[in-house]
Design a protein around this motif. Structure first.
Motif, PDB file in Angstrom:
ATOM      1  N   TYR A   3      -7.949  -6.673  -4.553  1.00  0.00           N
ATOM      2  CA  TYR A   3      -7.405  -5.530  -3.817  1.00  0.00           C
ATOM      3  C   TYR A   3      -8.267  -4.302  -4.054  1.00  0.00           C
ATOM      4  O   TYR A   3      -8.807  -4.114  -5.142  1.00  0.00           O
ATOM      5  CB  TYR A   3      -5.983  -5.223  -4.291  1.00  0.00           C
ATOM      6  N   ASP A   6      -6.947   1.601  -0.088  1.00  0.00           N
ATOM      7  CA  ASP A   6      -7.265   1.802   1.316  1.00  0.00           C
ATOM      8  C   ASP A   6      -7.145   3.277   1.689  1.00  0.00           C
ATOM      9  O   ASP A   6      -8.123   3.933   1.981  1.00  0.00           O
ATOM     10  CB  ASP A   6      -6.336   0.943   2.181  1.00  0.00           C
ATOM     11  N   ARG A   7      -5.921   3.807   1.629  1.00  0.00           N
ATOM     12  CA  ARG A   7      -5.668   5.181   2.035  1.00  0.00           C
ATOM     13  C   ARG A   7      -4.811   5.871   0.987  1.00  0.00           C
ATOM     14  O   ARG A   7      -3.807   5.335   0.541  1.00  0.00           O
ATOM     15  CB  ARG A   7      -4.943   5.182   3.388  1.00  0.00           C
ATOM     16  N   ARG A   9      -2.069   8.285  -0.413  1.00  0.00           N
ATOM     17  CA  ARG A   9      -0.766   8.682   0.114  1.00  0.00           C
ATOM     18  C   ARG A   9      -0.302  10.038  -0.418  1.00  0.00           C
ATOM     19  O   ARG A   9       0.855  10.402  -0.245  1.00  0.00           O
ATOM     20  CB  ARG A   9       0.262   7.620  -0.251  1.00  0.00           C
ATOM     21  N   GLU A  63       0.246   2.669  -8.495  1.00  0.00           N
ATOM     22  CA  GLU A  63      -0.124   1.912  -7.298  1.00  0.00           C
ATOM     23  C   GLU A  63       0.431   2.550  -6.034  1.00  0.00           C
ATOM     24  O   GLU A  63      -0.096   2.352  -4.944  1.00  0.00           O
ATOM     25  CB  GLU A  63       0.353   0.467  -7.404  1.00  0.00           C
ATOM     26  N   TYR A  66      -1.671   4.871  -3.298  1.00  0.00           N
ATOM     27  CA  TYR A  66      -2.540   4.350  -2.244  1.00  0.00           C
ATOM     28  C   TYR A  66      -1.848   3.253  -1.456  1.00  0.00           C
ATOM     29  O   TYR A  66      -0.951   2.584  -1.973  1.00  0.00           O
ATOM     30  CB  TYR A  66      -3.826   3.750  -2.851  1.00  0.00           C
ATOM     31  N   THR A  67      -2.300   3.061  -0.228  1.00  0.00           N
ATOM     32  CA  THR A  67      -2.047   1.798   0.446  1.00  0.00           C
ATOM     33  C   THR A  67      -3.205   0.898   0.013  1.00  0.00           C
ATOM     34  O   THR A  67      -4.272   1.398  -0.367  1.00  0.00           O
ATOM     35  CB  THR A  67      -2.027   1.944   1.988  1.00  0.00           C
ATOM     36  N   TRP A  68      -2.994  -0.398   0.051  1.00  0.00           N
ATOM     37  CA  TRP A  68      -3.986  -1.333  -0.488  1.00  0.00           C
ATOM     38  C   TRP A  68      -4.410  -2.333   0.561  1.00  0.00           C
ATOM     39  O   TRP A  68      -3.638  -2.705   1.433  1.00  0.00           O
ATOM     40  CB  TRP A  68      -3.389  -2.055  -1.699  1.00  0.00           C
ATOM     41  N   ARG A  69      -5.655  -2.773   0.465  1.00  0.00           N
ATOM     42  CA  ARG A  69      -6.165  -3.820   1.353  1.00  0.00           C
ATOM     43  C   ARG A  69      -6.717  -4.960   0.510  1.00  0.00           C
ATOM     44  O   ARG A  69      -7.220  -4.747  -0.597  1.00  0.00           O
ATOM     45  CB  ARG A  69      -7.215  -3.279   2.313  1.00  0.00           C
TER      46      ARG A  69
END
Length: 73
Positions: A3, A6-7, A9, A63, A66-69
């Motif tokens: 992981y 991504d963005r 928050r 955690e 962030y958003t995660w990818r």
């Protein structure tokens, strides 16, 4: 499988927690300009910084910052 953030928050978390960027700056000592860089995805915070900010925002874990990818390979 691994992981990656991504963005960030932060902007939405300021609204959700009703804790402002200025408040986080005062609590943590992290400059507002640096918090803005994180919030606008100009840079990604390190783990220690993420823990510090998440505690200032009273989040259960870092955690949520962030958003995660998922990164394949």
């Amino acid at each position: 499988m691994r992981y990656e953030p991504d963005r960030c928050r932060l902007l939405e978390l300021y609204k959700e927690t009703k804790i402002t960027q200025r408040d986080v700056c005062k609590i943590t000592g992290i400059p507002e300009s640096q918090l803005s860089d994180y919030a606008h995805n100009r840079t990604t915070m390190g783990y220690g910084t993420a823990v510090t900010i998440s505690r200032a925002l009273k989040l259960p874990n870092c955690e949520l910052l962030y958003t995660w990818r998922i990164v394949e390979g």
